[in-house]
Design an enzyme around this catalytic site. Structure first.
Site, PDB file in Angstrom:
ATOM      1  N   ASP A 227       5.407  -7.098  -2.241  1.00 40.59           N
ATOM      2  CA  ASP A 227       5.334  -5.867  -3.049  1.00 40.59           C
ATOM      3  C   ASP A 227       6.416  -5.562  -4.094  1.00 40.59           C
ATOM      4  O   ASP A 227       6.178  -5.309  -5.200  1.00 40.59           O
ATOM      5  CB  ASP A 227       5.312  -4.504  -2.116  1.00 40.59           C
ATOM      6  CG  ASP A 227       3.934  -5.118  -1.008  1.00 40.59           C
ATOM      7  OD1 ASP A 227       3.523  -5.977  -0.972  1.00 40.59           O
ATOM      8  OD2 ASP A 227       3.785  -3.825  -0.326  1.00 40.59           O
TER       9      ASP A 227
ATOM     10  N   GLU B  40       8.405  -7.832  11.832  1.00 34.62           N
ATOM     11  CA  GLU B  40       8.069  -8.160  10.452  1.00 34.62           C
ATOM     12  C   GLU B  40       8.724  -9.151   9.526  1.00 34.62           C
ATOM     13  O   GLU B  40       8.344 -10.027   8.998  1.00 34.62           O
ATOM     14  CB  GLU B  40       7.863  -6.699   9.864  1.00 34.62           C
ATOM     15  CG  GLU B  40       7.131  -6.633   8.572  1.00 34.62           C
ATOM     16  CD  GLU B  40       6.908  -5.455   7.919  1.00 34.62           C
ATOM     17  OE1 GLU B  40       6.207  -5.153   6.910  1.00 34.62           O
ATOM     18  OE2 GLU B  40       7.615  -4.315   8.354  1.00 34.62           O
TER      19      GLU B  40
END
Length: 446
Positions: free
Chosen positions: A177, A413
């Site tokens: 992103d 993550e």
């Protein structure tokens, strides 16, 4: 630190705990829906535990496939609330008949790793034999048809000029992103006063702001969504009106090798589309190789609105190692760069893993999402692709480093690459899936 058996047990526990029955939440709190490339990777991990459940994971994702063939980047769980931007913000079915009314989805896509996941699931099922192999044999024909529609959408609508490079309409489509790859493109996005108000979900869960995109970045992300909505998610109209339009070398490399995997599946099923898919594989392999920047030794994206290259020292620059296409000397130089002090050989790294941005780059921020941290799923995927291409020594070194990082047990993550601190969400489904495949595929392939 967990040993390999404990790590496998922990990963299996996370995947089962994050399952809703038919889909797996990407993370229990931060990401309560099904993300496209997450789901493909999760399905690989699940194959080691339960092959039919692995197939069901992809079936759940494909239930959200658009009439165009596009696989949306989110399929929303109707029972999960609170996540932003949710299905009402995307409003896909309200704006285009191409989107399904149920399940509700987002309006962009992610890297096309799905055929590779199916290839791996079939390999695991063949190793297990019996009922697992029989289930996959029955499942593959309809899955091939859905994958073929997805690949044709990408080849025709995301590379209409046949350049061998996929076009992305949003940084979210790259899966990376806020990567420095997209800084120059985002910098030209002017957020209008009419951007609807919103409240972010991610910073309610991950309270350390250094780990997440900034508010200004998020404004741009959501403004691009509003522009896509104005175009009613029509690909031709998006290309005409977009404020974010760029090639994606990493997704293109993934697509090249995914076309190879799907062509092999066509041969296995006796389908006639194999030649079409192999031609697409070669087209995108050439496109990725042609994006090599001799100065940096990395492949670079291009801003399609200005024609300017987008140089950045990010892990995406190693795209040619995923799909091949370089000559022998170029490949040796890129592999040497990967192992150099600029990357996995940097002396300050806790483990010799692949950071998302080079620690030598001025853009490196070791705690900031895709701007520096090490992502287990990327280490695993690059190792997997290198091994698939026969570059086994480099693949094995990266595999060992990835497992060493994961052995602290949180299955986070992403990780601070210098300290090994887990960051972002813990109990991340694709980190668990990567763990299972890193350990178990190696065990049964020896």
């Amino acid at each position: 630190m967990l040993n390999r058996c404990e790590l496998v047990a922990r990963a299996a526990y996370v995947l089962r705990g994050n399952s809703t029955g038919s889909m797996t939440r990407a993370a229990p709190d931060l990401y309560p829906h099904q993300w496209s490339w997450d789901a493909a990777f999760v399905a690989v991990g699940l194959a080691h535990l339960d092959v039919p459940r692995s197939c069901a994971e992809l079936d759940s994702l494909f239930a959200g496939q658009w009439r165009t063939g596009m696989l949306p980047h989110i399929v929303f769980d109707p029972h999960a609330n609170g996540y932003f931007p949710g299905p009402d913000r995307w409003a896909c079915a309200n704006l285009t008949d191409d989107a399904p009314t149920q399940p509700r989805t987002s309006g962009v896509c992610q890297p096309p790793v799905h055929a590779l996941a199916v290839e791996r699931i079939a390999d695991v099922a063949a190793y297990q034999g019996g009922a697992a192999a029989a289930h996959v044999k029955e499942w593959l024909p309809s899955t091939f048809d859905r994958l073929l529609a997805w690949h044709r959408y990408l080849a025709r609508r995301r590379d209409p000029d046949g350049d061998g490079l996929l076009t992305v309409y949003h940084g979210w489509e790259s899966g990376m992103d806020n990567s420095p790859r997209w800084d120059a493109v985002y910098s030209r996005v002017t957020v209008g006063a009419e951007l609807p108000l919103y409240a972010r979900w991610d910073i309610e869960v991950v309270v350390d702001p250094s780990q997440r995109p900034t508010s200004a970045e998020y404004d741009r992300y959501l403004w691009i969504v509003e522009r896509l909505k104005l175009a009613r998610y029509d690909d031709a109209e998006v290309r005409r009106t977009a404020e974010f339009l760029a090639t994606d070398v990493f997704a293109s490399a993934v697509f090249a090798v995914a076309n190879e995997a799907l062509a092999d599946l066509a041969t296995r099923l006796g389908r006639p589309e194999g030649a079409e898919l192999r031609e697409a594989a070669e087209r995108f392999r050439r496109g990725v190789a042609g994006a090599l920047d001799p100065g940096s030794g990395l492949a670079v994206d291009t801003d399609l609105l200005t024609g300017a290259p987008l140089p950045a020292e990010t892990c995406a620059g190693f795209a040619p190692l995923v799909c091949g296409g370089l000559d022998a000397e170029q490949e040796r130089e890129m592999l040497a760069l990967l192992r150099s002090p600029q990357w996995t050989g940097h002396p300050a790294l806790r483990h010799p893993v692949l950071p998302t941005t080079s620690p030598s780059s001025p853009d490196f921020r070791p705690r900031a999402y895709w701007r520096g941290p090490s992502w287990p799923v990327m280490n695993w995927f690059v190792a997997w692709m290198l091994a698939r291409r026969g570059v086994t020594d480099v693949a094995e070194a990266l595999r060992r480093a990835a497992l060493a990082e994961l052995s602290e047990g949180s299955l986070a993550e992403y990780y601070e690459p210098m300290t090994g601190e887990p960051l972002g969400s813990v109990d991340q489904s694709w980190s668990a899936a990567a763990t299972l495949d890193l350990v178990l595929t190696h065990a049964w392939s020896d």
